[in-house]
Design an enzyme around this catalytic site. Structure first.
Site, mmCIF file in Angstrom:
data_model
loop_
_atom_site.group_PDB
_atom_site.id
_atom_site.type_symbol
_atom_site.label_atom_id
_atom_site.label_comp_id
_atom_site.label_asym_id
_atom_site.label_seq_id
_atom_site.Cartn_x
_atom_site.Cartn_y
_atom_site.Cartn_z
ATOM 1 N N ASP A 12 -14.198 -2.002 -2.315
ATOM 2 C CA ASP A 12 -15.270 -2.711 -1.604
ATOM 3 C C ASP A 12 -14.782 -3.384 -0.314
ATOM 4 O O ASP A 12 -13.602 -3.716 -0.177
ATOM 5 C CB ASP A 12 -15.841 -3.825 -2.500
ATOM 6 C CG ASP A 12 -16.684 -3.279 -3.650
ATOM 7 O OD1 ASP A 12 -16.684 -2.053 -3.875
ATOM 8 O OD2 ASP A 12 -17.335 -4.091 -4.335
ATOM 9 N N HIS A 151 -10.445 -4.046 -3.560
ATOM 10 C CA HIS A 151 -10.920 -4.376 -2.207
ATOM 11 C C HIS A 151 -9.946 -3.842 -1.163
ATOM 12 O O HIS A 151 -8.774 -4.233 -1.175
ATOM 13 C CB HIS A 151 -11.073 -5.898 -2.059
ATOM 14 C CG HIS A 151 -12.156 -6.440 -2.940
ATOM 15 N ND1 HIS A 151 -11.945 -6.707 -4.273
ATOM 16 C CD2 HIS A 151 -13.466 -6.711 -2.676
ATOM 17 C CE1 HIS A 151 -13.091 -7.144 -4.797
ATOM 18 N NE2 HIS A 151 -14.019 -7.158 -3.869
HETATM 19 ZN ZN LIG Z 1 -17.990 -7.233 -1.431
#
Ligand SMILES: [Zn+2]
Length: 182
Positions: A12, A151
């Protein structure tokens, strides 16, 4: 010999040149496919990295343009932010930033998107958890059809890039197929 299992790796908040390209190289090494929930503002800034994700056979999803929190953003502003990202990110997948979506937002967005949450948040971005614990978390959560969140951001990069090779090695040894969310 363990039976084959599927797992969905997701990344993400990118793309981020310094991080995403290294993630892509590791995924290639392990023949793993992943789904990248991109931010529109980053795709706008780094279109060539976004294209590289697609060229290498991974999937992309809409993670909004500017990472608004649905719980504290008015609906008009929230939907405008998602729509702005949809011009840049061609996908029917949507993951709400922070996993926070009001029921009305969920109702409207699910008309156009498949909304994708997760079964394990790695917390690779957190200062409060060390690499060993993150690895323990994600390994323990690795079950058939699990959805794991990492991430590809500067903030998470040190931990992410240190743990990802070992985690991918673990998935390989456990006969997991890293597959795309469709
Ligand atoms: Zn996010």
């Amino acid at each position: 010999m363990n039976a084959e299992k599927n797992i969905y790796l997701t990344f993400d908040d990118g793309p981020t040149p310094e991080v995403t390209l290294r993630v892509l190289a590791l995924l290639k090494e392990y023949n793993a496919k992943a789904t990248f929930f991109c931010l529109g503002k980053n795709v706008e800034q780094f279109p060539e990295i976004y294209n590289e994700i697609l060229i290498q056979g991974h999937a992309v999803g809409n993670h909004s343009y500017s990472h608004l929190n649905g719980w504290i953003t008015n609906n008009k502003k929230y939907f405008a932010d998602v729509n702005k990202a949809s011009v840049l990110i061609k996908s029917r997948l949507f993951r709400p930033p922070y996993g926070k979506l009001l029921p009305i937002q969920w109702f409207i967005i699910k008309k156009s998107y498949k909304i994708v949450f997760w079964t394990c948040l790695s917390k690779d971005y957190s200062e409060k958890i060390n690499e060993e614990k993150i690895l323990y978390r994600v390994k323990k959560a690795s079950k058939n059809n699990a959805v794991i969140v990492f991430h590809d951001t500067i903030k998470a990069s040190k931990k992410l890039l240190n743990i990802l090779p070992e985690y991918l090695e673990f998935l390989k040894s456990e006969n997991f197929n890293c597959v795309l969310i469709k």
